[in-house]
Design a protein around this motif. Structure first.
Motif, PDB file in Angstrom:
ATOM      1  N   ASP A 139       7.849  -4.493   6.351  1.00 21.95           N
ATOM      2  CA  ASP A 139       6.958  -4.785   7.477  1.00 21.95           C
ATOM      3  C   ASP A 139       7.623  -4.482   8.818  1.00 21.95           C
ATOM      4  O   ASP A 139       6.948  -4.096   9.774  1.00 21.95           O
ATOM      5  CB  ASP A 139       6.510  -6.249   7.411  1.00 21.95           C
ATOM      6  CG  ASP A 139       5.723  -6.497   6.139  1.00 21.95           C
ATOM      7  OD1 ASP A 139       4.720  -5.808   5.927  1.00 21.95           O
ATOM      8  OD2 ASP A 139       6.142  -7.344   5.325  1.00 21.95           O
TER       9      ASP A 139
ATOM     10  N   THR B  92       0.817  -1.216   0.000  1.00 23.49           N
ATOM     11  CA  THR B  92       0.000   0.000   0.000  1.00 23.49           C
ATOM     12  C   THR B  92       0.856   1.274   0.000  1.00 23.49           C
ATOM     13  O   THR B  92       0.443   2.294  -0.561  1.00 23.49           O
ATOM     14  CB  THR B  92      -0.924   0.014   1.233  1.00 23.49           C
ATOM     15  OG1 THR B  92      -0.140  -0.199   2.414  1.00 23.49           O
ATOM     16  CG2 THR B  92      -1.980  -1.077   1.154  1.00 23.49           C
ATOM     17  N   THR B  93       2.027   1.232   0.605  1.00 26.99           N
ATOM     18  CA  THR B  93       2.891   2.424   0.618  1.00 26.99           C
ATOM     19  C   THR B  93       3.423   2.691  -0.791  1.00 26.99           C
ATOM     20  O   THR B  93       3.449   3.830  -1.260  1.00 26.99           O
ATOM     21  CB  THR B  93       4.065   2.236   1.609  1.00 26.99           C
ATOM     22  OG1 THR B  93       3.562   1.662   2.817  1.00 26.99           O
ATOM     23  CG2 THR B  93       4.734   3.559   1.924  1.00 26.99           C
TER      24      THR B  93
HETATM   25  C1  5RP Z   1       4.931  -7.055   0.256  1.00 30.69           C
HETATM   26  C2  5RP Z   1       5.796  -6.296   1.168  1.00 30.69           C
HETATM   27  C3  5RP Z   1       5.394  -4.902   1.494  1.00 30.69           C
HETATM   28  O1  5RP Z   1       6.366  -4.017   1.072  1.00 30.69           O
HETATM   29  C4  5RP Z   1       5.175  -4.793   2.965  1.00 30.69           C
HETATM   30  O2  5RP Z   1       4.232  -5.774   3.361  1.00 30.69           O
HETATM   31  C5  5RP Z   1       4.671  -3.410   3.369  1.00 30.69           C
HETATM   32  O3  5RP Z   1       3.386  -3.229   2.884  1.00 30.69           O
HETATM   33  P1  5RP Z   1       2.549  -1.917   3.144  1.00 30.69           P
HETATM   34  O4  5RP Z   1       3.226  -0.788   2.436  1.00 30.69           O
HETATM   35  O5  5RP Z   1       1.185  -2.247   2.554  1.00 30.69           O
HETATM   36  O6  5RP Z   1       2.464  -1.685   4.641  1.00 30.69           O
HETATM   37  O7  5RP Z   1       6.811  -6.747   1.644  1.00 30.69           O
HETATM   38  O8  5RP Z   1       5.356  -8.380   0.137  1.00 30.69           O
END
Ligand code: 5RP
Length: 232
Positions: A87, A30-31
């Protein structure tokens, strides 16, 4: 600011580091969606000339729909800069990725990039890795035996499911999340996991990231791994 606003802040900030004629790795999550939107605007309004490679089919479609050129990682010699989410990130610039089930492609792109930048809201910065479940991408054939072995080691595995079905990655593999609580020895664990037959890749990203942009309630913080210089 809520978490989504912080993600937007860092996503848009990171787009400023993309320069003309770069080959850019686009992460997933999402980021990164805010980064892709911002890059789409720059391509349209500034005629920014870039070629991108993507770490998921979702991001590839999103970017293509905005007029960004997306090639396969196999069709570029090297990636100049990859920008991705994470994460968890600890103070040693090591991280956990794969919350979006894309860590295999993310690691392939990251390890073929000259530089890697992660964009996160402040909730992702931790003292020790492991609160976030550690994702493993596993081949479906024999995955119940991989699960049993992980269970016997006390790693609290769980197949990732959605609507009652096992989640499949873009490579049509399954995800097993390890609920570890804390990871005391990430390098040792990474070595152990990658040697397990049936495990394609784990979500520990060790010694990979160069720069981190963190969105905080006090604004943007830019972190640089020792030995690197934050780009201009
Ligand atoms: C996907 C990832 C993402 O970069 C990670 O989960 C962060 O996601 P978000 O920006 O939605 O918090 O590793 O496999």
């Amino acid at each position: 600011m809520d978490q989504n606003a912080l993600k937007k802040l860092v996503g848009e900030e990171s787009a400023k580091y993309v320069k003309n004629n770069m080959v850019v790795g686009l992460g997933s999550g999402t980021t990164v969606q805010f980064l892709v939107d911002a890059l789409g605007n720059r391509v349209k309004n500034e005629k920014l000339n870039i070629t991108c490679v993507s770490t998921s089919n979702f991001t590839a479609d999103h970017a293509s729909n905005l007029g960004i050129i997306v090639k396969s990682i196999d069709d570029v010699m090297q990636v100049d800069l990859t920008i991705d989410g994470a994460d968890e990130i600890d103070s040693n610039f090591n991280g956990i990725k794969g919350g979006g089930a894309a860590h295999l492609w993310e690691k392939i792109v990251a390890t073929n990039s000259k530089k890697n930048m992660w964009i996160v809201d402040e909730s992702k910065m931790v003292n020790q890795l492991g609160t976030f479940p550690l994702p493993l991408e596993v081949i479906p054939f024999g995955s119940s035996h991989v699960y049993d072995k992980l269970d016997a080691k006390g790693y609290h595995p769980e197949f990732r499911t959605k609507d009652g079905n096992r989640v499949l990655t873009d490579s049509k593999n399954e995800i097993i999340d390890l609920h570890l609580g804390k990871i005391n020895h990430p390098f040792q664990l990474a070595d152990e996991l990658i040697k397990m037959v049936g495990v394609v890749e784990h979500g520990l990203f060790l010694n990979i990231v160069n720069y981190v942009i963190v969105g905080t309630q006090h604004g943007i913080e830019k972190l640089t791994r020792p030995g690197d210089q934050f780009p201009k």
